[in-house]
Design an enzyme around this catalytic site. Structure first.
Site, short mmCIF file in Angstrom:
data_model
loop_
_atom_site.label_atom_id
_atom_site.label_comp_id
_atom_site.label_asym_id
_atom_site.label_seq_id
_atom_site.Cartn_x
_atom_site.Cartn_y
_atom_site.Cartn_z
N ALA A 75 0.85 -1.19 0.00
CA ALA A 75 0.00 0.00 0.00
C ALA A 75 0.88 1.24 0.00
O ALA A 75 2.07 1.16 0.30
CB ALA A 75 -0.91 -0.01 1.22
N GLY A 114 -12.74 7.61 13.61
CA GLY A 114 -12.81 8.26 14.91
C GLY A 114 -11.80 9.37 15.07
O GLY A 114 -11.98 10.27 15.90
N GLU A 139 13.61 4.56 1.34
CA GLU A 139 14.64 4.55 2.39
C GLU A 139 14.10 4.26 3.77
O GLU A 139 14.75 3.64 4.59
CB GLU A 139 15.36 5.91 2.42
N GLU A 141 11.60 2.38 4.64
CA GLU A 141 10.84 1.12 4.74
C GLU A 141 11.77 -0.04 5.05
O GLU A 141 12.86 -0.14 4.51
CB GLU A 141 10.09 0.84 3.43
#
Length: 182
Positions: A75, A114, A139, A141
């Site tokens: 993602a 929320g 970088e 991750e």
């Protein structure tokens, strides 16, 4: 339909590279006033990548906020003026080293209403091709690619807290399309 709250003021407390944090002073229809905090986020795109053999491609990624690794579908944050479909095509290649040749929109859903306005745009990514070059991870991750069968992932979802909510939701959105591989 009930009347909406009246916004009395808005204060930006933090402006970051991926999201902003603001506090809004509202008056509810019943007259009560209060402060509501909100994370403003441009949204995220997520892909459920499926190999020709029916296996799912996920990432095992370190997440600072939970001080550990989570199993997730690839993602990424939707960039300004970017179509979420383009976001996830890029992210799947960067994070997993695969390219999908067939796409199906699974839907969209609020991630944590929320306290955030972030929506996730979920896609099924099929007809995967393994790219010759290794994944080009960002970088910041720390990612390991994991390949599981749908029953293996479902067992992990049902017996652990290792899978994040957007991936659990997207797995169940994709499930009808995965039945042909069961």
């Amino acid at each position: 339909m009930k009347e909406k709250p009246q916004q009395l003021s808005q204060r930006l407390f933090f402006q970051g590279r991926k999201f902003n944090f603001e506090v809004n002073r509202l008056r509810l229809p019943n007259g009560v006033e209060g402060d509501w905090e909100c994370i403003r986020h441009p949204g995220g795109a997520l892909g459920v990548p499926v190999t020709p053999e029916g296996k799912l491609v996920l990432v095992n990624q370190y997440r600072f906020a939970v001080e550990g690794r989570l199993l997730e579908f690839p993602a990424g944050t939707v960039e300004v003026n970017e179509d979420p479909a383009m976001t996830i095509k890029r992210e799947i290649e960067e994070e997993t080293g695969y390219r999908a040749h067939r796409w199906r929109k699974l839907g969209q859903f609020p991630l944590a209403p929320g306290y955030s306005d972030e929506y996730i745009y979920a896609f099924l990514a099929q007809d995967l091709e393994k790219l010759e070059k290794p994944p080009q991870q960002d970088e910041d991750e720390d990612i390991e690619v994991v390949v599981l069968s749908p029953p293996e992932l479902e067992e992990i979802i049902l017996t652990s807290d290792r899978v994040d909510a957007k991936s659990v939701t997207s797995f169940f959105l994709a499930r009808p399309f995965l039945l042909e591989f069961s």
